[in-house]
Write a protein that holds these residues in place. Structure first.
Motif, PDB file in Angstrom:
ATOM      1  N   SER A 218     -51.899 -11.316  32.166  1.00  0.00           N
ATOM      2  CA  SER A 218     -53.061 -10.937  31.362  1.00  0.00           C
ATOM      3  C   SER A 218     -52.687 -10.069  30.164  1.00  0.00           C
ATOM      4  O   SER A 218     -53.547  -9.782  29.320  1.00  0.00           O
ATOM      5  N   ALA A 219     -51.422  -9.633  30.089  1.00  0.00           N
ATOM      6  CA  ALA A 219     -51.023  -8.676  29.049  1.00  0.00           C
ATOM      7  C   ALA A 219     -51.254  -9.231  27.650  1.00  0.00           C
ATOM      8  O   ALA A 219     -51.691  -8.506  26.745  1.00  0.00           O
ATOM      9  N   THR A 220     -50.966 -10.498  27.442  1.00  0.00           N
ATOM     10  CA  THR A 220     -51.143 -11.091  26.117  1.00  0.00           C
ATOM     11  C   THR A 220     -52.596 -11.002  25.669  1.00  0.00           C
ATOM     12  O   THR A 220     -52.892 -10.553  24.553  1.00  0.00           O
ATOM     13  N   LYS A 221     -53.513 -11.400  26.548  1.00  0.00           N
ATOM     14  CA  LYS A 221     -54.941 -11.362  26.195  1.00  0.00           C
ATOM     15  C   LYS A 221     -55.426  -9.923  26.024  1.00  0.00           C
ATOM     16  O   LYS A 221     -56.248  -9.635  25.155  1.00  0.00           O
ATOM     17  N   LYS A 222     -54.894  -9.031  26.848  1.00  0.00           N
ATOM     18  CA  LYS A 222     -55.312  -7.633  26.795  1.00  0.00           C
ATOM     19  C   LYS A 222     -54.918  -6.994  25.463  1.00  0.00           C
ATOM     20  O   LYS A 222     -55.734  -6.343  24.798  1.00  0.00           O
ATOM     21  N   TYR A 223     -53.669  -7.179  25.070  1.00  0.00           N
ATOM     22  CA  TYR A 223     -53.204  -6.592  23.807  1.00  0.00           C
ATOM     23  C   TYR A 223     -53.781  -7.325  22.598  1.00  0.00           C
ATOM     24  O   TYR A 223     -53.959  -6.725  21.534  1.00  0.00           O
ATOM     25  N   ASP A 250     -42.014 -11.708  27.018  1.00  0.00           N
ATOM     26  CA  ASP A 250     -42.656 -12.944  26.568  1.00  0.00           C
ATOM     27  C   ASP A 250     -44.135 -12.710  26.251  1.00  0.00           C
ATOM     28  O   ASP A 250     -44.663 -13.259  25.274  1.00  0.00           O
ATOM     29  N   SER A 251     -44.785 -11.882  27.061  1.00  0.00           N
ATOM     30  CA  SER A 251     -46.214 -11.614  26.856  1.00  0.00           C
ATOM     31  C   SER A 251     -46.456 -10.879  25.551  1.00  0.00           C
ATOM     32  O   SER A 251     -47.371 -11.226  24.791  1.00  0.00           O
ATOM     33  N   ILE A 252     -45.644  -9.870  25.274  1.00  0.00           N
ATOM     34  CA  ILE A 252     -45.875  -9.083  24.064  1.00  0.00           C
ATOM     35  C   ILE A 252     -45.402  -9.836  22.819  1.00  0.00           C
ATOM     36  O   ILE A 252     -45.989  -9.704  21.737  1.00  0.00           O
TER      37      ILE A 252
END
Length: 324
Positions: A218-223, A250-252
């Protein structure tokens, strides 16, 4: 791990103990309050009342001693010459926005904190305007408050920091393992989520790894949601720099790619706190200042000089400077 869990329980129970003790003292003295309000100053005290009063005194002194021993390090915005704003958020990850009024009736989606340096002249304003906005979203085991000394040190150095605790439906991972509407709501509440996360980490480590993996996804959507909010607040041309703790690269990188693709050109890079070896409480924040009892049970002593958050802040600034 058990010690960490125990510390978190005791830390939460201290607040509960204060409430219970206050209620006990109030109940014990309620009759005296009624007599005082009726101007019946002279009163008689039976043996039971005297015993309860002595017990209350012992409990008050004991609890006071515990609180003094495990109190958080005292600090304020004035100590760092910065300002701090707090806003309530509403919406979901695709519609995240600042709520106009706390009493507007809109759904609570999180809390946003903005830390900014105090600017006294135009030269300083011009200098600081070159700095990107620093963005941070907390995880399950550490709220913004647990990272606050670090953010204040960054603001002291001329950076604006936007940090958020998010409670949107897309980020509700613990409730999947709870039964009943009330239970699901409690485990995801801003008051209990951190406690329940550590409880889950202790009671079912294997399942908690799955929860952390879901949080990672969920980190990508959160940031991304936090970046859109930053651009709404500070303008479409604002430059942003991400601070993460335990987020996979990868998420960031996905967020950076999103905001460096037309029509955006905002993302300047990121700093991963957990890559600093001296920062040994990844995921928890700087608990040696903000959660002393938990820190003690992890073998870390209370620290008043902000050495580790200052060190990590300097590392962060070095990374930002090198990314320009």
């Amino acid at each position: 791990m058990f010690d960490c869990f125990l510390a978190q329980i005791l830390f939460s129970l201290l607040n509960l103990a204060l409430f219970v003790l206050s209620f006990l003292v109030f109940s014990t003295n309620f009759r005296a309050i009624l007599r005082l309000s009726a101007k019946l100053i002279v009163d008689t005290y039976n043996v039971v009342f005297v015993i309860f009063s002595i017990l209350n005194l012992i409990l008050v002194l004991g609890l006071a001693a515990i609180i003094i021993l495990v109190r958080p390090v005292k600090y304020s915005e004035k100590d760092f010459n910065i300002t701090k704003e707090q806003h309530t958020l509403t919406g979901n990850l695709s519609t995240l926005q600042v709520r106009d009024s706390f009493f507007s009736g809109e759904r609570f989606s999180g809390t946003l904190f903005i830390y900014e340096p105090v600017i006294k002249d135009e030269i300083t304003r011009s200098l600081y305007s070159e700095n990107p906005i620093l963005l941070f979203a907390s995880g399950l085991r550490g709220s913004v408050q647990n990272y606050e000394p670090y953010f204040m040190l960054l603001a002291q150095k001329g950076y604006t920091v936007m940090a958020a605790d998010l409670y949107v439906p897309e980020l509700k991972f613990l409730s999947k393992y709870s039964d009943g509407f009330i239970s699901k709501s409690l485990v995801e509440s801003q008051f209990l989520r951190r406690f329940m996360a550590l409880k889950e980490e202790r009671s079912n480590p294997k399942r908690f790894k799955q929860i952390l993996a879901e949080e990672q996804k969920s980190a990508t959507k959160k940031y991304s949601a936090l970046t859109h909010l930053a651009l709404e607040i500070f303008g479409d041309e604002a430059k942003v720099f991400y601070i993460v703790d335990g987020v996979d690269f990868d998420s960031i990188y996905a967020v950076i790619d999103e905001f460096n693709t037309e029509p955006f050109s905002n993302a300047k890079g990121f700093f991963s706190m957990n890559r600093v070896d001296e920062y040994t409480t990844s995921g928890y924040g700087f608990i040696e200042q903000t959660d002393v009892l938990l820190a003690h049970n992890m073998g870390i002593e209370r620290e008043n000089k902000f050495f580790i958050p200052r060190y990590v802040a300097n590392k962060t600034i070095k990374t930002i400077t090198e990314s320009r």
